[in-house]
Design a protein around this motif. Structure first.
Motif, PDB file in Angstrom:
ATOM      1  N   ILE A  64       1.030  -1.329  -0.249  1.00 38.96           N
ATOM      2  CA  ILE A  64       0.037   0.226  -0.037  1.00 38.96           C
ATOM      3  C   ILE A  64       0.941   1.208   0.300  1.00 38.96           C
ATOM      4  CG2 ILE A  64      -1.639   1.306   1.168  1.00 38.96           C
ATOM      5  CD1 ILE A  64      -3.136  -1.419   2.273  1.00 38.96           C
ATOM      6  N   VAL A  65       0.913   1.915  -1.165  1.00 35.91           N
ATOM      7  CA  VAL A  65       1.685   2.800  -0.916  1.00 35.91           C
ATOM      8  C   VAL A  65       0.434   4.316  -1.397  1.00 35.91           C
ATOM      9  CG1 VAL A  65       3.103   4.582  -2.691  1.00 35.91           C
ATOM     10  CG2 VAL A  65       3.286   2.111  -2.552  1.00 35.91           C
ATOM     11  N   ILE A  66       0.618   5.802   0.005  1.00 31.29           N
ATOM     12  CA  ILE A  66       0.375   6.230   0.062  1.00 31.29           C
ATOM     13  C   ILE A  66       1.041   7.837  -0.017  1.00 31.29           C
ATOM     14  CG2 ILE A  66      -1.336   8.122   1.440  1.00 31.29           C
ATOM     15  CD1 ILE A  66      -1.083   6.032   3.458  1.00 31.29           C
ATOM     16  N   THR A  67       0.272   8.438  -1.458  1.00 31.30           N
ATOM     17  CA  THR A  67       1.260   9.608  -2.757  1.00 31.30           C
ATOM     18  C   THR A  67       0.372  11.167  -1.333  1.00 31.30           C
ATOM     19  OG1 THR A  67       0.903   8.673  -4.284  1.00 31.30           O
ATOM     20  CG2 THR A  67       1.575  11.069  -4.355  1.00 31.30           C
ATOM     21  N   LEU A  68       1.233  11.877  -0.381  1.00 26.76           N
ATOM     22  CA  LEU A  68       1.080  12.411   0.185  1.00 26.76           C
ATOM     23  C   LEU A  68       1.042  13.510  -0.850  1.00 26.76           C
ATOM     24  CD1 LEU A  68       3.541  12.108   3.343  1.00 26.76           C
ATOM     25  CD2 LEU A  68       1.002  11.450   3.303  1.00 26.76           C
ATOM     26  N   LYS A  69      -0.120  14.966  -0.583  1.00 27.52           N
ATOM     27  CA  LYS A  69      -0.623  16.146  -1.383  1.00 27.52           C
ATOM     28  C   LYS A  69       0.602  17.142  -1.884  1.00 27.52           C
ATOM     29  CE  LYS A  69      -5.281  16.852   1.114  1.00 27.52           C
ATOM     30  NZ  LYS A  69      -5.795  17.772   1.803  1.00 27.52           N
ATOM     31  N   HIS A  70       2.276  16.658  -1.104  1.00 35.59           N
ATOM     32  CA  HIS A  70       3.292  17.088  -0.930  1.00 35.59           C
ATOM     33  C   HIS A  70       3.936  16.413  -2.224  1.00 35.59           C
ATOM     34  CE1 HIS A  70       4.368  15.150   2.159  1.00 35.59           C
ATOM     35  NE2 HIS A  70       6.070  15.507   2.228  1.00 35.59           N
ATOM     36  N   GLY A  71       3.683  15.419  -2.721  1.00 37.30           N
ATOM     37  CA  GLY A  71       4.247  14.728  -3.768  1.00 37.30           C
ATOM     38  C   GLY A  71       5.224  13.379  -3.068  1.00 37.30           C
ATOM     39  N   LYS A  72       5.334  13.443  -1.957  1.00 37.92           N
ATOM     40  CA  LYS A  72       6.532  12.187  -1.449  1.00 37.92           C
ATOM     41  C   LYS A  72       5.026  10.380  -1.271  1.00 37.92           C
ATOM     42  CE  LYS A  72       8.855  11.059   3.029  1.00 37.92           C
ATOM     43  NZ  LYS A  72       8.943  11.428   4.157  1.00 37.92           N
ATOM     44  N   LYS A  73       5.485  10.039  -1.738  1.00 35.39           N
ATOM     45  CA  LYS A  73       4.841   8.803  -2.164  1.00 35.39           C
ATOM     46  C   LYS A  73       5.930   7.959  -0.629  1.00 35.39           C
ATOM     47  CE  LYS A  73       3.975   8.083  -6.083  1.00 35.39           C
ATOM     48  NZ  LYS A  73       4.699   7.415  -7.574  1.00 35.39           N
ATOM     49  N   VAL A  74       4.460   7.122   0.267  1.00 34.87           N
ATOM     50  CA  VAL A  74       5.751   6.272   1.741  1.00 34.87           C
ATOM     51  C   VAL A  74       4.574   4.994   1.469  1.00 34.87           C
ATOM     52  CG1 VAL A  74       5.032   6.097   4.316  1.00 34.87           C
ATOM     53  CG2 VAL A  74       5.264   8.298   2.707  1.00 34.87           C
ATOM     54  N   CYS A  75       5.464   3.887   1.616  1.00 33.31           N
ATOM     55  CA  CYS A  75       5.187   2.784   2.160  1.00 33.31           C
ATOM     56  C   CYS A  75       4.594   2.211   2.671  1.00 33.31           C
ATOM     57  CB  CYS A  75       5.996   1.917   1.590  1.00 33.31           C
ATOM     58  SG  CYS A  75       5.808   1.514  -0.124  1.00 33.31           S
ATOM     59  N   VAL A  76       3.373   1.792   3.535  1.00 31.70           N
ATOM     60  CA  VAL A  76       3.140   2.066   4.653  1.00 31.70           C
ATOM     61  C   VAL A  76       2.472   0.446   4.879  1.00 31.70           C
ATOM     62  CG1 VAL A  76       1.944   3.760   4.899  1.00 31.70           C
ATOM     63  CG2 VAL A  76      -0.001   2.270   3.894  1.00 31.70           C
ATOM     64  N   ASN A  77       2.621  -0.177   6.365  1.00 36.62           N
ATOM     65  CA  ASN A  77       1.774  -1.581   6.698  1.00 36.62           C
ATOM     66  C   ASN A  77       1.259  -1.994   6.227  1.00 36.62           C
ATOM     67  OD1 ASN A  77       2.661  -3.932   7.678  1.00 36.62           O
ATOM     68  ND2 ASN A  77       3.058  -3.614   9.871  1.00 36.62           N
ATOM     69  N   PRO A  78       0.177  -2.603   5.714  1.00 36.42           N
ATOM     70  CA  PRO A  78      -0.772  -3.063   5.249  1.00 36.42           C
ATOM     71  C   PRO A  78      -1.696  -4.083   6.348  1.00 36.42           C
ATOM     72  CG  PRO A  78       0.701  -4.761   4.193  1.00 36.42           C
ATOM     73  CD  PRO A  78       1.453  -3.680   4.349  1.00 36.42           C
ATOM     74  N   GLU A  79      -0.392  -4.660   7.098  1.00 34.69           N
ATOM     75  CA  GLU A  79      -1.438  -4.964   8.484  1.00 34.69           C
ATOM     76  C   GLU A  79      -1.523  -4.358  10.096  1.00 34.69           C
ATOM     77  OE1 GLU A  79       1.610  -8.284   9.255  1.00 34.69           O
ATOM     78  OE2 GLU A  79       1.203  -9.389   7.326  1.00 34.69           O
ATOM     79  N   ALA A  80      -0.536  -2.753   9.527  1.00 36.28           N
ATOM     80  CA  ALA A  80      -1.376  -2.196  11.101  1.00 36.28           C
ATOM     81  C   ALA A  80      -2.113  -1.501  11.286  1.00 36.28           C
ATOM     82  CB  ALA A  80      -0.647  -0.461  10.348  1.00 36.28           C
ATOM     83  N   ARG A  81      -2.985  -2.087  12.098  1.00 35.49           N
ATOM     84  CA  ARG A  81      -4.135  -1.158  12.652  1.00 35.49           C
ATOM     85  C   ARG A  81      -4.902  -0.173  12.054  1.00 35.49           C
ATOM     86  NH1 ARG A  81      -6.448  -1.968  18.251  1.00 35.49           N
ATOM     87  NH2 ARG A  81      -8.548  -0.193  17.964  1.00 35.49           N
ATOM     88  N   TRP A  82      -4.462   0.562  11.723  1.00 34.65           N
ATOM     89  CA  TRP A  82      -4.972   2.008  10.531  1.00 34.65           C
ATOM     90  C   TRP A  82      -5.028   2.007   9.333  1.00 34.65           C
ATOM     91  CZ3 TRP A  82      -2.892   5.236   8.269  1.00 34.65           C
ATOM     92  CH2 TRP A  82      -1.505   5.307   7.187  1.00 34.65           C
ATOM     93  N   VAL A  83      -3.992   0.980   9.065  1.00 29.92           N
ATOM     94  CA  VAL A  83      -4.113   1.418   7.563  1.00 29.92           C
ATOM     95  C   VAL A  83      -5.077   0.383   6.742  1.00 29.92           C
ATOM     96  CG1 VAL A  83      -2.989  -0.115   5.848  1.00 29.92           C
ATOM     97  CG2 VAL A  83      -1.988   1.364   7.560  1.00 29.92           C
TER      98      VAL A  83
END
Length: 108
Positions: A64-83
């Protein structure tokens, strides 16, 4: 004659590498996109886009890749509760937008 053999070998290597590259596709599709994942919470106001890449033949995990509003891409842990909560919210929202409301039939 030694120069001809060297050029023949170099040509063969180049052709083999080029053919192999065409078979596996572009380098971006031939491996996982996320090397490092984070589990820390990112507020939804900062999201521009969320991309979910399911496991496939080249990457054996969900990414799961989240692109932030300022353009940075962040990979998040798909097993994290908030994700999981964000993904389930998006799935429910997509299901609601795809629901067809039956029209009432009018009898005259």
């Amino acid at each position: 004659m030694k120069i001809q053999v060297i050029f023949l070998l170099l040509g063969t290597i180049v052709i083999c590498l080029a053919t192999h590259g065409f078979c596996i596709g572009p380098i971006t599709n031939s491996r996982c996109k996320c090397v490092k994942v984070i589990s820390s919470f990112i507020h939804p106001r900062r999201y521009q886009q969320i991309s979910i890449f399911h496991q496939g033949s080249y990457c054996r995990k969900v990414e799961i890749v989240i692109t932030l509003k300022h353009g940075k891409k962040v990979c998040v842990n798909p097993e994290a509760r908030w994700v999981n909560r964000v993904v389930s919210f998006l799935n429910k929202r997509a299901e609601r937008s795809n629901e067809v409301i039956p029209e009432e039939s009018s009898t005259q």
